[in-house]
Write a protein that holds these residues in place. Structure first.
Motif, short mmCIF file in Angstrom:
data_model
loop_
_atom_site.label_atom_id
_atom_site.label_comp_id
_atom_site.label_asym_id
_atom_site.label_seq_id
_atom_site.Cartn_x
_atom_site.Cartn_y
_atom_site.Cartn_z
N VAL A 120 22.00 -2.19 -38.87
CA VAL A 120 20.96 -1.28 -39.34
C VAL A 120 19.92 -0.99 -38.25
CG1 VAL A 120 19.21 -0.86 -41.12
CG2 VAL A 120 21.28 -2.16 -41.69
N ILE A 121 19.29 -2.02 -37.72
CA ILE A 121 18.13 -1.83 -36.85
C ILE A 121 18.51 -1.24 -35.50
CG2 ILE A 121 16.16 -2.95 -35.76
CD1 ILE A 121 16.24 -5.05 -37.98
N VAL A 122 19.47 -1.85 -34.82
CA VAL A 122 19.84 -1.38 -33.48
C VAL A 122 20.41 0.04 -33.51
CG1 VAL A 122 21.47 -1.75 -31.58
CG2 VAL A 122 20.07 -3.65 -32.42
N ASP A 144 15.51 5.54 -43.87
CA ASP A 144 16.94 5.78 -43.66
C ASP A 144 17.78 4.65 -44.26
OD1 ASP A 144 16.23 8.08 -42.33
OD2 ASP A 144 16.45 7.21 -40.32
N ALA A 145 17.28 3.41 -44.13
CA ALA A 145 18.02 2.26 -44.65
C ALA A 145 18.10 2.27 -46.16
CB ALA A 145 17.38 0.96 -44.17
N ALA A 146 17.15 2.94 -46.82
CA ALA A 146 17.12 2.96 -48.29
C ALA A 146 18.24 3.81 -48.88
CB ALA A 146 15.78 3.48 -48.77
N VAL A 147 18.87 4.64 -48.04
CA VAL A 147 19.96 5.50 -48.54
C VAL A 147 21.20 4.63 -48.76
CG1 VAL A 147 21.44 7.47 -48.05
CG2 VAL A 147 19.04 7.48 -47.29
N PRO A 151 16.33 -1.74 -53.08
CA PRO A 151 15.03 -2.13 -52.52
C PRO A 151 15.01 -3.55 -51.97
CG PRO A 151 14.77 -1.04 -54.64
CD PRO A 151 16.23 -1.28 -54.47
N GLN A 152 15.73 -4.45 -52.62
CA GLN A 152 15.76 -5.84 -52.15
C GLN A 152 16.36 -5.92 -50.75
OE1 GLN A 152 13.72 -7.99 -53.68
NE2 GLN A 152 15.22 -9.39 -54.52
N THR A 153 17.45 -5.21 -50.54
CA THR A 153 18.10 -5.22 -49.23
C THR A 153 17.19 -4.62 -48.16
OG1 THR A 153 20.27 -5.03 -50.29
CG2 THR A 153 20.14 -4.47 -47.95
N VAL A 154 16.53 -3.52 -48.48
CA VAL A 154 15.63 -2.89 -47.51
C VAL A 154 14.47 -3.82 -47.18
CG1 VAL A 154 14.15 -0.89 -47.08
CG2 VAL A 154 16.29 -0.58 -48.32
N ARG A 155 13.96 -4.52 -48.18
CA ARG A 155 12.87 -5.47 -47.91
C ARG A 155 13.33 -6.59 -46.98
NH1 ARG A 155 11.20 -4.44 -53.35
NH2 ARG A 155 12.37 -6.21 -54.15
N ARG A 156 14.58 -7.01 -47.13
CA ARG A 156 15.10 -8.07 -46.24
C ARG A 156 15.25 -7.54 -44.82
NH1 ARG A 156 18.77 -9.07 -50.78
NH2 ARG A 156 18.01 -10.85 -51.98
N THR A 183 4.74 -0.80 -45.31
CA THR A 183 5.09 -1.29 -46.64
C THR A 183 6.52 -0.91 -46.98
OG1 THR A 183 2.80 -1.02 -47.35
CG2 THR A 183 4.47 -1.25 -49.08
N PRO A 184 7.38 -1.89 -47.27
CA PRO A 184 8.76 -1.57 -47.65
C PRO A 184 8.81 -1.04 -49.07
CG PRO A 184 8.39 -3.92 -47.78
CD PRO A 184 7.14 -3.33 -47.22
N PRO A 185 9.96 -0.54 -49.52
CA PRO A 185 10.08 -0.03 -50.89
C PRO A 185 9.67 -1.10 -51.90
CG PRO A 185 12.01 0.56 -49.62
CD PRO A 185 11.19 -0.36 -48.75
N ASN A 186 8.97 -0.67 -52.93
CA ASN A 186 8.44 -1.61 -53.92
C ASN A 186 9.28 -1.59 -55.20
OD1 ASN A 186 6.72 -3.54 -54.97
ND2 ASN A 186 5.31 -2.02 -55.83
N GLY A 187 10.58 -1.61 -55.04
CA GLY A 187 11.46 -1.62 -56.20
C GLY A 187 11.34 -2.94 -56.95
#
Length: 452
Positions: A120-122, A144-147, A151-156, A183-187
């Motif tokens: 994801v990041i690189v 982009d990662a939220a697609v 939300p839990q995965t994006v927060r990690r 602030t990451p997604p607040n799901g």
């Protein structure tokens, strides 16, 4: 040319003379054409470990202001002791960080970090110089990662990048952490929906004759994690006192199984077992004695409670696949193997076990984690407690009414009597001769009216 602290800003070009030598700052057009050439800066850097002086030169800036800004950024970083290397990319920095984490993190944690970094990041920001990484880059990364991810995965993913940049700040590689204020997604955390007691009983009856049946029995009874159950040893059990001590876990690292310490320090604790679980373990021991005799010297003795026929550790993914197949064969709705752990918690909460005790049984690092995961179950328990309290009040009121008879107010104006005003009639109270209010058992309060 102008002086900027320990550096200088200047303009030069790539023109060459008749011999092919680059003119640089001596090109005559620089004095007459303000748009000719590009701007550069040069700055003296702190000496290298060997004491050798270094000068950083960078160019290609379209304006003097742009070159001055870049120079100021470098001098500000070096002034506070931050190491400057504008050619190190985010990808190179994260790879250095992963090498550091490899010596201090658990294998499963490192595997998660590496998956976030490499997948994801690189691909998104790995090409950027680490010193040019800004909050807006991180925000775009998370968007982009939220697609296609929860939300839990994006927060990690955000937590992984934030941890890496925190390391950069601590080691004086970066002046601040640009991910800290993003602030990451607040799901909302998805509510766990484990099997009910009836569904669990159906499953355990269905797997009684399966080799892994006792394993699922122990996981459901003790709320163990998969790796903890696979790492359980006979020396960790006290069957007479129905206790098991969690000391190790089995993890899969790149296809190879290894023993590791439990997830957290709080996870290394002693848990209680049900009589059913103890009986199941006794059956496992008898089966292992037969396996040991059949395999002879080829038997791998790791003292494991749950193992393959030759004593080798069970593969975690095989246990999960077997659980899915057995639950389907039993005709049950699909849940995760980890939901057997959640089921243990939900049954304890439904039985009225205090959340602090449940947290200790599950070996969470804090009671807040338990309350967050099982908040909806706590609400059900609280509602049941409220209903029970209401039933007791209603029963007490009925008893008082039956034994005390009908109480009415006397005529107003008599000493020592109470007068019932119209307002107090509505409120369900009486006013005495001195204006004090006392309860009138003839009139129900709003709460009791609702319970009736």
């Amino acid at each position: 040319m102008s002086i900027e602290r320990r550096g200088r800003v200047y303009r030069r070009c790539s023109c060459r003379d008749e011999t092919g030598r680059q003119l640089g700052q001596s090109c005559p057009r620089l004095a007459t054409d303000g748009k000719h050439g590009t701007w550069y800066y040069a700055v003296d850097m702190p000496p290298a470990p060997g004491g050798k002086r270094r000068t950083m030169r960078r160019g290609g800036f379209p304006t003097k202001a742009a070159a001055s800004k870049a120079l100021t950024d470098v001098t500000n970083r070096t002034a506070i002791g931050v190491r400057v290397d504008d050619r190190e990319t985010v990808a190179a920095f994260l790879e250095r960080w992963l090498q550091v984490k490899a010596g201090e993190s658990k294998a499963t944690t490192l595997r998660s970090y590496r998956a976030h970094v490499e997948n994801v990041i690189v691909p998104a920001i790995g090409h950027l110089p680490i010193e040019r990484l800004r909050a807006e880059h991180v925000e775009q990364l998370l968007d982009d990662a939220a697609v296609g991810r929860g939300p839990q995965t994006v927060r990690r993913i955000h937590a992984t990048l934030r941890s890496a940049l925190t390391y950069g700040v601590k080691t004086r590689r970066l002046p601040y952490n640009v991910a800290s204020n993003v602030t990451p997604p607040n799901g909302a955390r998805p509510e766990v929906q484990p099997w009910t007691a009836g569904e669990l009983a159906t499953f355990l009856r269905h797997v009684e004759t399966d080799r892994l049946g006792p394993l699922f029995e122990v996981v459901a009874a003790c709320g163990l994690r998969r790796g903890e159950a696979l790492g359980l040893r006979w020396c960790d059990l006290d069957l007479s006192n129905r206790t098991a001590r969690i000391r190790q876990t089995v993890v899969d690292v790149g296809g190879r199984l290894r023993f590791d310490t439990p997830k957290t320090r709080a996870s290394e604790a002693t848990v209680s077992m049900t009589e059913r679980a103890v009986h199941a373990l006794a059956q496992v021991r008898l089966g292992q004695e037969l396996d040991r005799a059949a395999w002879g010297d080829a038997y791998e003795d790791h003292d494991l409670v749950f193992a393959r026929e030759n004593g080798a550790p069970l593969r975690p993914e095989y246990v999960t696949r077997r659980f899915v197949a057995l639950s389907k064969a039993a005709g049950l709705r699909q849940v995760r193997l980890h939901d057997l752990r959640h089921g243990a918690a939900s049954l304890m909460i439904a039985a009225g076990v205090p959340i602090a005790v449940v947290s200790k049984m599950l070996r969470h690092s804090s009671i807040g984690i338990t309350a967050d995961i099982y908040h909806h179950l706590n609400e059900d328990t609280a509602r049941a407690a409220s209903d029970a309290m209401g039933a007791l009040l209603e029963a007490a009121f009925a008893t008082a009414s039956a034994s005390g008879g009908d109480h009415t107010a006397t005529t107003a104006g008599t000493a020592g009597t109470e007068e019932l005003t119209e307002a107090d009639e509505t409120a369900g109270q009486l006013r005495g001769p001195r204006g004090d209010r006392t309860h009138n058992p003839r009139i129900k309060s709003p709460l009791l009216c609702q319970l009736s």
